[in-house]
Design an enzyme around this catalytic site. Structure first.
Site, mmCIF file in Angstrom:
data_model
loop_
_atom_site.group_PDB
_atom_site.id
_atom_site.type_symbol
_atom_site.label_atom_id
_atom_site.label_comp_id
_atom_site.label_asym_id
_atom_site.label_seq_id
_atom_site.Cartn_x
_atom_site.Cartn_y
_atom_site.Cartn_z
ATOM 1 C CG HIS A 218 -1.770 1.176 1.358
ATOM 2 N ND1 HIS A 218 -3.236 1.102 1.182
ATOM 3 C CD2 HIS A 218 -1.619 2.550 1.765
ATOM 4 C CE1 HIS A 218 -3.533 2.248 1.474
ATOM 5 N NE2 HIS A 218 -2.813 3.077 1.888
ATOM 6 C CD GLU A 219 1.820 3.902 3.638
ATOM 7 O OE1 GLU A 219 2.369 4.900 3.360
ATOM 8 O OE2 GLU A 219 0.788 3.775 3.992
ATOM 9 C CG HIS B 100 0.448 6.221 -0.834
ATOM 10 N ND1 HIS B 100 -0.417 6.469 -1.349
ATOM 11 C CD2 HIS B 100 -0.033 5.380 0.436
ATOM 12 C CE1 HIS B 100 -1.975 6.433 -0.616
ATOM 13 N NE2 HIS B 100 -1.546 5.603 0.494
HETATM 14 ZN ZN LIG Z 1 -2.372 5.268 2.123
#
Ligand SMILES: [Zn+2]
Length: 227
Positions: free
Chosen positions: A40-41, A44
């Site tokens: 998830h990170e 980003h």
């Molecule tokens: Zn996030």
């Protein structure tokens, strides 16, 4: 984390399996949860990098993480895409896990693991989409406000306010749930999440306020004048 999975979650999901399986699954799923949060990170961070923003560090916490970017995105579009990348990744992982469970057709213990990973990623995606800046959902709100009115600082202030209200509503909802007696643990947990969202939004709003003020004169500059 691994022990609560091994002692509570998997004994319930797989009552017939021996404790060694509960522990193996507990450790395995904790690792998969960790990998999910990193993915998830990273989504980003990689999107941020595409917009020329360096990510200094990634801190993980129970339901997500914080990618420490060295600067803010320069356009609402960049902010929107960077913020959306994480939840999109989590939804994709949830879809893959649920899809894997559907086609795996193996022993029930394997299906339970797929189900756990799917549910965990779904929770990560939905939690991070809460409209509480600096959560991803709050960043999406800020990007939209920024695109609408053209003011980054105004958008940050309003997003921070919406985040504080969201946090208080979550905490209130959790407290009401806990007081009603039905769901004590999840109610209290929601109170904690609400307080976390409220505090983060307040801190982010303060940071924006400080940035808005004229830069204080540096000591070196004063010395130069004196010299
Ligand atoms: Zn996030």
């Amino acid at each position: 984390m691994a022990s609560s999975l091994a002692l509570v979650y998997f004994p319930r999901a797989l009552p017939a399996a021996p404790p060694v399986v509960h522990w193996a699954w507990g450790v395995g799923s904790a690792l998969l949860l960790f990998v999910s949060l990193v993915a998830h990170e990273l989504a980003h961070a990689l999107t941020a990098q595409r917009y020329g923003i360096r990510v200094e560090s990634i801190t993980l916490h129970l339901l997500g993480g914080v990618s420490q970017m060295v600067e803010e995105p320069s356009t609402p579009r960049a902010e929107l895409l960077i913020a959306a990348a994480g939840p999109v990744m989590s939804f994709a992982l949830a879809g893959m896990a649920f899809g894997g469970r559907a086609v795996a057709g193996g022993p029930v213990s394997v299906l339970v693991l797929f189900g756990y990973v799917g549910a965990a990623n779904l929770v990560i995606a939905v939690f991070n989409l809460l409209p509480g800046y600096p959560l991803d959902g709050g960043r999406l709100v800020r990007a939209s406000l920024w695109a609408w009115r053209g003011s980054f600082d105004w958008a940050t202030r309003v997003a921070s306010m919406i985040g504080r209200v969201t946090g208080l509503m979550l905490a209130g909802f959790g407290a009401a749930n806990a007081a009603a007696g039905g769901e004590l643990i999840s109610g209290l947990w929601l109170v904690m999440v609400g307080i976390f969202v409220h505090q983060s939004a307040r801190a982010a709003g303060r940071l924006a306020e400080i940035r808005e003020r004229p830069a204080p004169v540096e000591v070196e500059q004063i010395e130069e004048h004196v010299a």
